[in-house]
Design an enzyme around this catalytic site. Structure first.
Site, PDB file in Angstrom:
ATOM      1  N   LYS A  71      65.039-100.669  20.214  1.00 13.73           N
ATOM      2  CA  LYS A  71      65.462-101.590  19.150  1.00 13.73           C
ATOM      3  C   LYS A  71      64.239-102.163  18.473  1.00 13.73           C
ATOM      4  O   LYS A  71      63.212-102.385  19.122  1.00 13.73           O
ATOM      5  CB  LYS A  71      66.278-102.752  19.732  1.00 13.73           C
ATOM      6  CG  LYS A  71      67.215-103.367  18.739  1.00 13.73           C
ATOM      7  CD  LYS A  71      68.435-102.494  18.558  1.00 13.73           C
ATOM      8  CE  LYS A  71      69.539-103.109  17.766  1.00 13.73           C
ATOM      9  NZ  LYS A  71      70.805-102.407  17.975  1.00 13.73           N
TER      10      LYS A  71
ATOM     11  N   SER B  42      75.317 -91.637  14.918  1.00 17.18           N
ATOM     12  CA  SER B  42      73.880 -91.428  14.686  1.00 17.18           C
ATOM     13  C   SER B  42      73.411 -90.175  15.440  1.00 17.18           C
ATOM     14  O   SER B  42      72.563 -89.415  14.955  1.00 17.18           O
ATOM     15  CB  SER B  42      73.073 -92.631  15.170  1.00 17.18           C
ATOM     16  OG  SER B  42      72.999 -93.607  14.161  1.00 17.18           O
TER      17      SER B  42
ATOM     18  N   LYS C 100      74.572 -98.448  26.580  1.00 14.70           N
ATOM     19  CA  LYS C 100      75.587 -97.956  25.630  1.00 14.70           C
ATOM     20  C   LYS C 100      75.525 -96.431  25.534  1.00 14.70           C
ATOM     21  O   LYS C 100      76.544 -95.747  25.638  1.00 14.70           O
ATOM     22  CB  LYS C 100      75.257 -98.582  24.266  1.00 14.70           C
ATOM     23  CG  LYS C 100      76.306 -98.480  23.213  1.00 14.70           C
ATOM     24  CD  LYS C 100      75.830 -99.194  21.934  1.00 14.70           C
ATOM     25  CE  LYS C 100      75.582-100.673  22.156  1.00 14.70           C
ATOM     26  NZ  LYS C 100      75.180-101.380  20.927  1.00 14.70           N
TER      27      LYS C 100
ATOM     28  N   HIS D 105      64.297 -92.639  30.406  1.00 18.66           N
ATOM     29  CA  HIS D 105      64.979 -91.657  31.275  1.00 18.66           C
ATOM     30  C   HIS D 105      65.474 -90.494  30.429  1.00 18.66           C
ATOM     31  O   HIS D 105      65.655 -89.384  30.926  1.00 18.66           O
ATOM     32  CB  HIS D 105      66.132 -92.298  32.050  1.00 18.66           C
ATOM     33  CG  HIS D 105      67.328 -92.619  31.216  1.00 18.66           C
ATOM     34  ND1 HIS D 105      67.350 -93.644  30.303  1.00 18.66           N
ATOM     35  CD2 HIS D 105      68.551 -92.026  31.138  1.00 18.66           C
ATOM     36  CE1 HIS D 105      68.534 -93.674  29.707  1.00 18.66           C
ATOM     37  NE2 HIS D 105      69.277 -92.702  30.195  1.00 18.66           N
ATOM     38  N   ARG D 106      65.698 -90.775  29.136  1.00 15.97           N
ATOM     39  CA  ARG D 106      65.969 -89.710  28.165  1.00 15.97           C
ATOM     40  C   ARG D 106      65.190 -90.028  26.906  1.00 15.97           C
ATOM     41  O   ARG D 106      65.049 -91.200  26.534  1.00 15.97           O
ATOM     42  CB  ARG D 106      67.450 -89.678  27.803  1.00 15.97           C
ATOM     43  CG  ARG D 106      68.350 -89.171  28.917  1.00 15.97           C
ATOM     44  CD  ARG D 106      69.474 -88.368  28.327  1.00 15.97           C
ATOM     45  NE  ARG D 106      70.474 -88.043  29.322  1.00 15.97           N
ATOM     46  CZ  ARG D 106      70.451 -86.932  30.055  1.00 15.97           C
ATOM     47  NH1 ARG D 106      69.469 -86.056  29.916  1.00 15.97           N
ATOM     48  NH2 ARG D 106      71.411 -86.697  30.924  1.00 15.97           N
TER      49      ARG D 106
ATOM     50  N   LYS E 102      66.602 -94.574  21.118  1.00 16.93           N
ATOM     51  CA  LYS E 102      67.385 -94.744  19.890  1.00 16.93           C
ATOM     52  C   LYS E 102      67.891 -96.168  19.806  1.00 16.93           C
ATOM     53  O   LYS E 102      68.322 -96.737  20.799  1.00 16.93           O
ATOM     54  CB  LYS E 102      68.575 -93.779  19.952  1.00 16.93           C
ATOM     55  CG  LYS E 102      69.441 -93.731  18.752  1.00 16.93           C
ATOM     56  CD  LYS E 102      69.164 -92.476  17.940  1.00 16.93           C
ATOM     57  CE  LYS E 102      69.780 -92.509  16.572  1.00 16.93           C
ATOM     58  NZ  LYS E 102      69.280 -93.578  15.698  1.00 16.93           N
TER      59      LYS E 102
HETATM   60  P1  NAD Z   1      75.253-106.874   8.795  1.00 20.93           P
HETATM   61  O1  NAD Z   1      73.950-107.468   8.416  1.00 20.93           O
HETATM   62  O2  NAD Z   1      75.755-105.703   8.038  1.00 20.93           O
HETATM   63  O3  NAD Z   1      76.409-107.965   8.764  1.00 20.93           O
HETATM   64  C1  NAD Z   1      76.426-109.144   9.514  1.00 20.93           C
HETATM   65  C2  NAD Z   1      77.299-110.154   8.784  1.00 20.93           C
HETATM   66  O4  NAD Z   1      77.455-111.322   9.594  1.00 20.93           O
HETATM   67  C3  NAD Z   1      76.689-110.610   7.455  1.00 20.93           C
HETATM   68  O5  NAD Z   1      77.639-110.457   6.428  1.00 20.93           O
HETATM   69  C4  NAD Z   1      76.321-112.073   7.710  1.00 20.93           C
HETATM   70  O6  NAD Z   1      76.419-112.872   6.552  1.00 20.93           O
HETATM   71  C5  NAD Z   1      77.360-112.461   8.751  1.00 20.93           C
HETATM   72  N1  NAD Z   1      76.969-113.610   9.555  1.00 20.93           N
HETATM   73  C6  NAD Z   1      75.760-113.962  10.028  1.00 20.93           C
HETATM   74  N2  NAD Z   1      75.815-115.084  10.741  1.00 20.93           N
HETATM   75  C7  NAD Z   1      77.103-115.474  10.724  1.00 20.93           C
HETATM   76  C8  NAD Z   1      77.807-116.579  11.279  1.00 20.93           C
HETATM   77  N3  NAD Z   1      77.186-117.499  12.010  1.00 20.93           N
HETATM   78  N4  NAD Z   1      79.143-116.659  11.074  1.00 20.93           N
HETATM   79  C9  NAD Z   1      79.793-115.738  10.342  1.00 20.93           C
HETATM   80  N5  NAD Z   1      79.182-114.670   9.780  1.00 20.93           N
HETATM   81  C10 NAD Z   1      77.851-114.548   9.975  1.00 20.93           C
HETATM   82  O7  NAD Z   1      75.110-106.538  10.347  1.00 20.93           O
HETATM   83  P2  NAD Z   1      75.923-105.452  11.170  1.00 20.93           P
HETATM   84  O8  NAD Z   1      75.189-104.163  11.071  1.00 20.93           O
HETATM   85  O9  NAD Z   1      77.355-105.524  10.828  1.00 20.93           O
HETATM   86  O10 NAD Z   1      75.684-105.992  12.647  1.00 20.93           O
HETATM   87  C11 NAD Z   1      76.471-107.033  13.204  1.00 20.93           C
HETATM   88  C12 NAD Z   1      76.357-106.993  14.715  1.00 20.93           C
HETATM   89  O11 NAD Z   1      76.797-105.728  15.187  1.00 20.93           O
HETATM   90  C13 NAD Z   1      74.952-107.188  15.279  1.00 20.93           C
HETATM   91  O12 NAD Z   1      75.051-107.853  16.509  1.00 20.93           O
HETATM   92  C14 NAD Z   1      74.480-105.770  15.513  1.00 20.93           C
HETATM   93  O13 NAD Z   1      73.469-105.689  16.494  1.00 20.93           O
HETATM   94  C15 NAD Z   1      75.763-105.119  15.973  1.00 20.93           C
HETATM   95  N6  NAD Z   1      75.831-103.675  15.819  1.00 20.93           N
HETATM   96  C16 NAD Z   1      75.615-103.084  14.613  1.00 20.93           C
HETATM   97  C17 NAD Z   1      75.707-101.700  14.503  1.00 20.93           C
HETATM   98  C18 NAD Z   1      75.547-100.975  13.190  1.00 20.93           C
HETATM   99  O14 NAD Z   1      75.759 -99.746  13.171  1.00 20.93           O
HETATM  100  N7  NAD Z   1      75.240-101.636  12.096  1.00 20.93           N
HETATM  101  C19 NAD Z   1      75.969-100.926  15.638  1.00 20.93           C
HETATM  102  C20 NAD Z   1      76.205-101.563  16.859  1.00 20.93           C
HETATM  103  C21 NAD Z   1      76.133-102.935  16.929  1.00 20.93           C
END
Ligand code: NAD
Length: 470
Positions: A106, A362, A94, A65-66, A70
């Site tokens: 994604k 972003s 979002k 739609h856009r 991303k």
């Molecule tokens: P990341 O890889 O930087 O960090 C995730 C951390 O979680 C790691 O340190 C890992 O060891 C830990 N982990 C994994 N399984 C675990 C468990 N069972 N118990 C405890 N710790 C555990 O990832 P991130 O970028 O921080 O992303 C985390 C979540 O946030 C994901 O669901 C991602 O989709 C979401 N998210 C990330 C962003 C972003 O900008 N990075 C943006 C929006 C949403």
């Protein structure tokens, strides 16, 4: 027997639940629900031992739609098609909710980044980028990835460099991916954006007197006890900001184990400790918990799951003691758990609102890339000159001299990071206000339903205006 659904089904159930509060033509709703395209690829990569491994990877583009679409790229051993479709769908809602003009996308590669050398990860990432380009699933005007679980600035740099090499001379090539290092036309403030956005969203909700009254909690961040699951990009910066605002960290879960201390954990000391020892276990003054997931059940005011989806399910929902669950991760609470928590009056700050800070910044990075100039460069000097005039006038009118410190604060023109932080804060404040207002006006039962309803309505309007759906 478990009554839980797949991740994509879970997102659809949130959409369907919210859509019941709207009046939408069924065909239009169906177009909003479905995932528009999924590219599943297999490609060979030579590992350091000289053997060829066939990699499995995906990119889902949920909604056109856009455009561009991303969304991040995830590296994890259990990446699968359902997961990327669910995450892409969440990106659509979002972006719509916080007014970022993208469709949702994604990607994911089925790989455990901890089990590979940097050279292997680079080869996988560059080949993945090239595969995306072959089918037009990467580019500043079609599909713009960003970091997600298991990836970061380094992987985004490889993707940008691969794109540039294969699209020699493309003017806007830098905008093909965000979350890049600053030296590769990234933007200051992107690294901490998601976690900081999580903090701003939690702050808005705990400053809402009506919401806090319903929970029986005082307003304000200071003094609130919180637990964080995952000290990665999102969890680290969210926890740092919460501690900075006076909240008390009482529990931490990481992949290697979990710790608790009801009197409070010194966040900076813990990070330093983990850097040196490679684990949170054994941190002075803390108690080790039996399993990482046990931290979710600690007594606290705010629980921030910031690791992966399905952290809170029907299996542990009834044991969650937090009064507020702030979804740092995408999909950490399943629909069954969501209903159970709400029945007990727990406030859930939904992922499509709370972790939208990453895609918001972003968006700013993408704009910077298309403009080929930083926001700071265009405004800083002019602001400072105007502020100097203002200070001079103030002194003349009041016949009082400003102190050097007062003048410095008033004159200071914004840096790129300051502009990004304030635009991020503004986005989170504005979106929270819209959520609360919408929920109240429609008498919606919870913020997730309100968030999805607002987002669906915005996507629907976009389709309607395009003339596809009369
Ligand atoms: P990341 O890889 O930087 O960090 C995730 C951390 O979680 C790691 O340190 C890992 O060891 C830990 N982990 C994994 N399984 C675990 C468990 N069972 N118990 C405890 N710790 C555990 O990832 P991130 O970028 O921080 O992303 C985390 C979540 O946030 C994901 O669901 C991602 O989709 C979401 N998210 C990330 C962003 C972003 O900008 N990075 C943006 C929006 C949403």
């Amino acid at each position: 027997m478990s009554t839980e659904q797949s991740f994509f089904q879970a997102v659809l159930s949130h959409v369907d639940h919210a859509a019941r509060h709207l009046t939408l033509e069924p065909g239009l709703l169906e177009q909003i629900r479905v995932c528009n395209a999924v590219y599943r690829m297999r490609f060979p990569v030579e590992f350091d031992d000289g053997r060829i491994h066939v990699m499995e990877a995906y990119r889902a583009e949920h909604s056109y739609h856009r455009v561009p679409v991303k969304g991040g790229i995830r590296y994890a051993p259990d990446v699968n098609q359902d997961e990327v479709m669910a995450l892409a769908a969440l990106m659509t809602y979002k972006c719509a909710l916080v007014g970022v003009p993208f469709g949702g996308g994604k990607g994911g590669v089925r790989i455990d980044p901890r089990a590979h050398s940097v050279r292997e990860l680079e080869r996988v990432t560059r080949r993945y980028a090239a595969e995306l380009m072959r089918k037009n699933f990467l580019g500043p005007s079609v599909d713009v990835p960003a970091p997600d679980y298991g990836t970061g600035e380094r992987e985004m740099a490889w993707i940008a460099d691969t794109y540039r090499a294969l699209r020699e001379g493309e003017l806007n090539a830098d905008g093909c991916v965000t979350g890049k290092p600053l030296t590769m036309m990234g933007i200051a403030g992107r690294r901490e954006a998601t976690g900081l956005g999580v903090f701003f969203g939690i702050r808005e909700s705990v400053n809402d007197a009506e919401l806090m009254k319903e929970l029986g909690l005082p307003t304000g961040i200071a003094g609130k006890r919180f637990v964080v699951q995952g000290l990665g990009n999102v969890g680290y910066y969210a926890a740092e900001a919460l501690c900075g605002a006076g909240a008390t960290l009482v529990g931490v879960a990481e992949i290697e184990g979990a710790i608790a201390n009801p009197k409070g954990i010194d966040f900076d000391a813990l990070i330093e400790y983990r850097k040196q020892k490679g684990t949170v276990l054994g941190f002075p003054g803390s108690e080790a918990l039996a399993a990482p997931a046990a931290a979710l059940e600690l007594d606290c005011d705010i629980l921030v799951p910031a690791a992966l989806q399905d952290a809170i399910t029907e299996a542990n929902a009834d044991r969650i003691r937090a009064r507020i669950v702030g979804e740092g991760a995408n999909g950490p609470v399943t629909p069954v758990a969501d209903a159970r928590l709400r029945d007990r009056g727990v406030l859930i700050l939904p992922d499509i609102y709370l972790n939208a800070g990453g895609v918001t910044v972003s968006y700013f990075e993408w704009l910077k890339n298309l403009q080929h100039v930083s926001f700071e460069r265009m405004t800083k000097r002019w602001s400072e000159q105007m502020n100097e005039h203002f200070c001079d006038t103030l002194e003349r009118m009041t016949r009082e001299k400003l102190t050097l410190d007062e003048r410095r604060v008033l004159v200071h023109g914004p840096s790129e990071r300051e502009l990004v932080h304030s635009a991020l804060e503004n986005t989170m404040i504005y979106a929270f206000g819209a959520l609360r207002q919408f929920a109240k006006a429609r008498e919606l039962p919870d913020l997730r339903t309100a968030a999805f309803a607002i987002a669906i309505q915005k996507v629907a309007r976009c389709y309607e205006m395009s003339g596809i759906f009369p």
